[in-house]
Design a protein around this motif. Sequence first.
Motif, PDB file in Angstrom:
ATOM      1  N   ALA A   2      -1.696  -2.991 -15.184  1.00 39.00           N
ATOM      2  CA  ALA A   2      -0.736  -3.837 -14.476  1.00 39.00           C
ATOM      3  C   ALA A   2      -1.270  -4.192 -13.089  1.00 39.00           C
ATOM      4  O   ALA A   2      -2.148  -3.520 -12.560  1.00 39.00           O
ATOM      5  N   ARG A   3      -0.713  -5.236 -12.528  1.00 40.52           N
ATOM      6  CA  ARG A   3      -1.025  -5.609 -11.151  1.00 40.52           C
ATOM      7  C   ARG A   3       0.218  -5.351 -10.307  1.00 40.52           C
ATOM      8  O   ARG A   3       1.305  -5.804 -10.633  1.00 40.52           O
ATOM      9  N   TYR A   4       0.029  -4.605  -9.213  1.00 37.67           N
ATOM     10  CA  TYR A   4       1.117  -4.270  -8.303  1.00 37.67           C
ATOM     11  C   TYR A   4       0.921  -5.007  -6.992  1.00 37.67           C
ATOM     12  O   TYR A   4      -0.172  -5.034  -6.446  1.00 37.67           O
ATOM     13  N   GLU A   5       1.998  -5.604  -6.497  1.00 35.44           N
ATOM     14  CA  GLU A   5       1.998  -6.236  -5.176  1.00 35.44           C
ATOM     15  C   GLU A   5       2.584  -5.233  -4.189  1.00 35.44           C
ATOM     16  O   GLU A   5       3.731  -4.817  -4.316  1.00 35.44           O
ATOM     17  N   ILE A   6       1.784  -4.827  -3.207  1.00 30.70           N
ATOM     18  CA  ILE A   6       2.211  -3.874  -2.192  1.00 30.70           C
ATOM     19  C   ILE A   6       2.486  -4.662  -0.907  1.00 30.70           C
ATOM     20  O   ILE A   6       1.582  -5.297  -0.364  1.00 30.70           O
ATOM     21  N   VAL A  16      -3.010  -4.344  -6.178  1.00 33.30           N
ATOM     22  CA  VAL A  16      -3.738  -3.237  -6.774  1.00 33.30           C
ATOM     23  C   VAL A  16      -3.588  -3.352  -8.285  1.00 33.30           C
ATOM     24  O   VAL A  16      -2.471  -3.514  -8.794  1.00 33.30           O
ATOM     25  N   THR A  17      -4.701  -3.280  -8.998  1.00 27.86           N
ATOM     26  CA  THR A  17      -4.677  -3.270 -10.450  1.00 27.86           C
ATOM     27  C   THR A  17      -4.879  -1.835 -10.913  1.00 27.86           C
ATOM     28  O   THR A  17      -5.864  -1.199 -10.559  1.00 27.86           O
ATOM     29  N   ALA A  18      -3.919  -1.331 -11.672  1.00 25.44           N
ATOM     30  CA  ALA A  18      -3.964   0.057 -12.117  1.00 25.44           C
ATOM     31  C   ALA A  18      -3.101   0.229 -13.355  1.00 25.44           C
ATOM     32  O   ALA A  18      -2.243  -0.607 -13.655  1.00 25.44           O
ATOM     33  N   ASN A  19      -3.303   1.332 -14.059  1.00 29.40           N
ATOM     34  CA  ASN A  19      -2.505   1.643 -15.235  1.00 29.40           C
ATOM     35  C   ASN A  19      -1.068   1.983 -14.849  1.00 29.40           C
ATOM     36  O   ASN A  19      -0.131   1.553 -15.486  1.00 29.40           O
ATOM     37  N   ILE A  50       5.995  -4.191  -6.013  1.00 29.94           N
ATOM     38  CA  ILE A  50       6.489  -5.016  -7.110  1.00 29.94           C
ATOM     39  C   ILE A  50       5.443  -5.030  -8.219  1.00 29.94           C
ATOM     40  O   ILE A  50       4.277  -5.360  -7.975  1.00 29.94           O
ATOM     41  N   LYS A  51       5.852  -4.666  -9.414  1.00 32.25           N
ATOM     42  CA  LYS A  51       4.955  -4.732 -10.573  1.00 32.25           C
ATOM     43  C   LYS A  51       4.942  -6.176 -11.045  1.00 32.25           C
ATOM     44  O   LYS A  51       5.935  -6.687 -11.554  1.00 32.25           O
ATOM     45  N   ARG A  52       3.822  -6.867 -10.839  1.00 35.20           N
ATOM     46  CA  ARG A  52       3.742  -8.302 -11.082  1.00 35.20           C
ATOM     47  C   ARG A  52       3.288  -8.693 -12.476  1.00 35.20           C
ATOM     48  O   ARG A  52       3.782  -9.635 -13.041  1.00 35.20           O
ATOM     49  N   ASP A  53       2.284  -8.018 -13.023  1.00 38.94           N
ATOM     50  CA  ASP A  53       1.683  -8.488 -14.265  1.00 38.94           C
ATOM     51  C   ASP A  53       1.273  -7.297 -15.120  1.00 38.94           C
ATOM     52  O   ASP A  53       0.392  -6.535 -14.748  1.00 38.94           O
TER      53      ASP A  53
END
Length: 58
Positions: A2-6, A16-19, A50-53
């Motif tokens: 997933a991609r997270y918007e911090i 940040v891209t992380a599991n 925010i979990k974006r993708d």
Amino acid sequence: MARYEINYLDGDTEYVTANNLEPSGGQYIAWNTDGSAAAYIPAANVRSIIKRDEEATD
């Protein structure tokens, strides 16, 4: 992964891209699929996460 918007208190934004991303004491830790840490984020500086993708690849 997933991609997270911090979003930080000073107005900066980081992606940040992380599991997954989880709180741990005074920080958030972003974890890769292989169990390694992708990022350490100090919780005191974070305005929102925010979990974006769900299917981000980079």
